[in-house]
Design a protein around this motif. Structure first.
Motif: not given
Lengths: 250, 598
Positions: B214-233
């Motif tokens: 999940g590197d990209g997910h985490a990098l984006a969040v730490r840079a101020g970005g947002t994640l969407i639909n994370m409950e769907f695995v």
């Protein structure tokens, strides 16, 4: 079900190293990579092992198991006697970085030397038509997972550093063969396979074929046909005459 | 500060799977000075494991197939939660991307007429997947890799990015280390494309490789970005279950597409008991009809084994729970009794090989044991559908790390096409953005770099009592047990509490050895990303009080039309994840009309 496995692992770096003995717990159905992971988790947190998919599809975890080039994720413990000590060492043909990880950049440099795929123009309807039997010859070589086991075992370079500059190795001979057999490709790579890739140095002992985890018939279906094609070009008197008269070829 | 190796580029692509390579090739072709940075050797990325094929409405076998049908299938598979514009672009552009691969040397299997052959897959109305046996991902990655090498794109192999650099809210580059030596690296670049794939390594049973932290997910969040639909695995219905060391390794859906069926311990084809109202009209309701479909697709409906993955995974889970499972806790996948040995070896060579080598099972003679395995995260970085730009200027995301395209559930075959379509789009727009800046490029501060260096080295100096491997195992057990395929509000609350404790523990992780190729150190750093992503999944799952696609709540067992209009958003706040909801974008009328016909 579990048992104590005697594992002898080469540890060290470019400067020095040695085999170290470990006793690691092993379970039914496991492969060599499983016990290396357990070793990392319980006894040697910094043990360097390169791996990725753990399903025999990516070709990352190549090493030598009891001296045989193998994918550690596809080497089952059940192939060995439980009392036997299994020794694991890095690929010998490439420089060691640390522990079981070697510097395989030689292969990536050779990849850069392969001239690019050059397709013929598309059919008038914007597609390419190729028959299944024509693509299958190339498909066999495209199964290659680039594990470098064939490169590692090839005796032309295994103990002969001096041959490396002039020799691309079995992996790239099948790459040249694949392009040569590609129904769409327009390049003639025969001279190059001979001169730059050094296919002439191969004396078809088939060691590469034996270690290929994908079962590609590297020698019979790749190298030998390429050697024949190179020879055709080199020794065909008409081609020779033509190349002299029209100054083509080299 | 002298210890940092520096490079300057226009576009830096993190990840060298299908999306990363596509993005880099395109950015390079647009004239941007481009680098690829990847954690593994080139050509080893997770794309290599994709088996079935690339979904694209080429219409080679079914002339009636077109982008509208593909779009409709994709939206219905995702239970209408997909970003409609992404699903539309994807369906429209996938055929061209497949043909482009052929121009770059890919050798797909052929039809009788010599065109690219297409295979059936779950949720696709027509045979639509361009493929090469069951190793399509390998063909795709090798083709893209060889193209990138031919173009002379710089590749930084075995390098991990730990932080993004930002200046005044705009991306300024990326910071990381060489795995081989531990040497720190700084890439100065105004545009960064995340193509880091998924998050499966937070789960115990997964088909994902070690890189999926999940590197990209985490990098984006730490840079101020947002994640969407994370409950769907997505739990793929068919992973290997035995022996334990291979538990989770994928068994391709092509086994079912090519005639394999699922049976329980009583020998029953149980999928007929799990056809939901939603798919009733297009699914066979008798074994006879289902079997006829393989021969005559025009006059028969599809077998229920080819329902979308979420439906099949839940059914298998229910059969095992009801005590009708196989000896090792899965169900039986049988192709041996239904197809000739020659056919199986020809169509499914790597499955044959995989079971033979790893499980001593000959799939041409006996049934496989299979069960659900964590396979794919539909959630990801929130992006603009056309440009793949995140909410942070200069930051783009493509492929699995991006969210929205697949809604609540991804159809098989739509991942490889997603990588090609949106990888290329990210490359186009990132290159354009970098060029538009001229000399006005954001710069990272030296203090920021020094801070990143200290954070990365912390596991060596701190006198902690936590082992990274042990913490990783605990995280996997937690996610598998409490945030798995079937969820409840109570368990999700427990999970978030335990994740808070793990966030404390990760600060005390200490590693042995030096900086040179030290997997313990690498894992210690990756754990921060895995924890952040796990927290996002758990909190988003707690928020969504309904069951839909890859999110099943035992306490809210049905889909709720109100939730069907909402996306769950994750962003960072006070060192944790903050949840909010926002309405779905409205689909234009002409696309809505596609869902009114049968």
């Amino acid at each position: 079900m579990g048992y104590d496995l005697q594992l002898r692992v080469w540890r060290g770096d470019a400067a020095k190293g040695d085999f170290i003995d470990f006793t690691v717990e092993a379970e039914e159905g496991e492969v060599v990579l499983d016990v290396l992971h357990r070793l990392q988790a319980t006894q040697a947190g910094d043990l360097a092992v390169r791996w990725n998919c753990k399903a025999g599809k990516c070709g990352s975890c190549s090493m030598e198991v009891n001296g045989h080039p193998r994918l550690s994720c596809m080497t089952r413990l059940s192939d060995f006697d439980r009392a036997e000590t299994i020794s694991v060492s890095p690929l010998r043909t490439f420089p060691v970085i640390k522990d079981l990880v070697t510097d395989v950049s030689f292969n990536y440099e050779k990849a850069k030397e392969v001239p690019a795929f050059a397709p013929r123009p598309k059919d008038p309807d914007g597609t390419y038509r190729m028959m299944q039997e024509d693509v299958e010859r190339g498909q066999e070589f495209r199964k290659c997972i680039e594990c470098w086991l064939c490169q590692n075992t090839c005796h032309v370079i295994r103990d002969h550093e001096e041959n490396k500059p002039a020799f691309a190795g079995p992996r790239y001979f099948i790459r040249y063969a694949e392009l040569d057999m590609h129904p769409l490709d327009t390049n003639d790579r025969r001279t190059l396979t001979d001169k730059q890739a050094g296919i002439g140095l191969c004396n078809i002992t088939k060691c590469c074929t034996e270690v290929c985890p994908e079962g590609i018939k590297i020698t019979d279906n790749g190298i030998i046909p390429m050697k024949e094609r190179v020879a055709d070009r080199k020794y065909d008197p008409l081609v020779w005459l033509g190349s002299k008269i029209f100054r083509r070829g080299e | 500060m002298t210890d940092i190796e520096r490079h300057a580029y226009d576009v830096v692509v993190i990840g060298a799977g299908g999306a990363g390579l596509s993005a880099a090739i395109e950015a390079h072709q647009q004239g941007a000075k481009t680098a690829i940075v990847c954690k593994s050797l080139l050509g080893k990325a997770h794309t290599v494991m994709a088996e079935g094929g690339i979904a694209a409405s080429l219409g080679n076998l079914w002339p009636e197939d077109n982008w509208q049908v593909h779009f409709r299938d994709t939206m219905r598979g995702g239970k209408m939660l997909n970003h409609w514009r992404m699903a539309q672009l994807h369906a429209q552009e996938a055929p061209d991307r497949v043909l482009e691969l052929e121009e770059w040397g890919a050798l797909f299997d052929r039809t009788g007429d010599g065109l690219i052959s297409q295979r059936d897959f779950g949720g696709h109305r027509y045979a639509r997947l361009a493929h090469v046996g069951d190793r399509t991902g390998l063909e795709m990655i090798r083709t893209l890799q060889q193209r990138a090498v031919q173009l002379g794109i710089d590749v930084f192999m075995e390098c991990t990015i730990t932080q993004l650099l930002a200046g005044n809210g705009r991306i300024a580059g990326a910071f990381g280390y060489r795995r081989e030596s531990g040497q720190f690296l700084c890439f100065e670049a105004p545009a960064v494309i995340l193509a880091t794939g998924g998050v499966g390594k937070s789960y115990k049973v997964t088909s994902n490789s070690w890189e999926y932290t999940g590197d990209g997910h985490a990098l984006a969040v730490r840079a101020g970005g947002t994640l969407i639909n994370m409950e769907f695995v997505q739990f793929h219905p068919t992973g290997m279950v035995w022996p334990p060391s291979v538990r989770g390794i994928l068994v391709t859906e092509s086994v079912r597409g090519d005639g394999g069926v699922l049976r329980n311990s009583e020998g029953e084809r149980f999928m007929f008991n799990y056809i939901t109202e939603y798919f009733k009209a297009e699914t066979a309701d008798s074994e006879e009809e289902a079997d006829r479909w393989y021969e005559d697709k025009r006059n028969n409906r599809r077998p229920p084994e080819l329902l979308p993955r979420d439906e099949v995974a839940r059914a298998i889970n229910a059969e095992v729970k009801a005590g009708r499972g196989s000896p090792h806790g899965g169900v039986f996948l049988d192709i041996a009794s239904r197809r000739s040995a020659d056919y199986i070896r020809k169509r499914l060579p790597s499955m044959y090989h995989q079971f033979k080598e790893l499980a001593d099972v000959d799939i041409t003679a006996e049934a496989m044991e299979v069960g659900p395995t964590c396979h794919y995260v539909m959630g990801g970085v929130e992006v603009d559908p056309d440009s793949q730009a995140s909410t942070v200027s200069g930051l783009y995301a493509a492929g699995e790390v991006a969210g929205g395209m697949h809604g609540s559930n991804r159809l098989g075959g739509n991942s490889l096409s997603d990588l090609l379509v949106f990888g290329r789009r990210a490359g186009t727009y990132a290159a354009e953005y970098a060029a538009s800046l001229g000399g006005d490029r954001p710069r990272a501060s030296e203090e920021e770099l020094a801070g990143f260096e200290r954070t990365a080295l912390a596991p060596f100096s701190e006198e902690g009592d936590e082992n990274p491997y042990a913490l990783h195992k605990d995280l996997q057990d937690l996610m598998q047990g409490l945030v798995g395929i079937i969820r409840t509000g109570e368990e999700l609350k427990q999970a978030t509490k335990q994740l808070d404790e793990m966030k404390e523990r990760v600060r005390r992780v200490t590693v042995e050895g030096g900086r040179q190729y030290n997997p313990g150190w690498h894992l210690a750093l990756d754990l921060h990303n895995m924890l952040l992503v796990s927290e996002s999944i758990a909190k988003a799952a707690l928020e969504r009080q309904e069951s839909r696609g890859g999110h099943t709540r035992d306490d809210y067992p049905t889909a709720d039309p109100e939730w069907g209009q909402l996306n769950v958003i994750c962003r960072e706040a006070d060192g944790g994840i903050e949840i909010s909801t926002q309405p779905l974008p409205e689909m234009p009328e002409e696309l809505k009309a596609l869902f009114e016909e049968k």
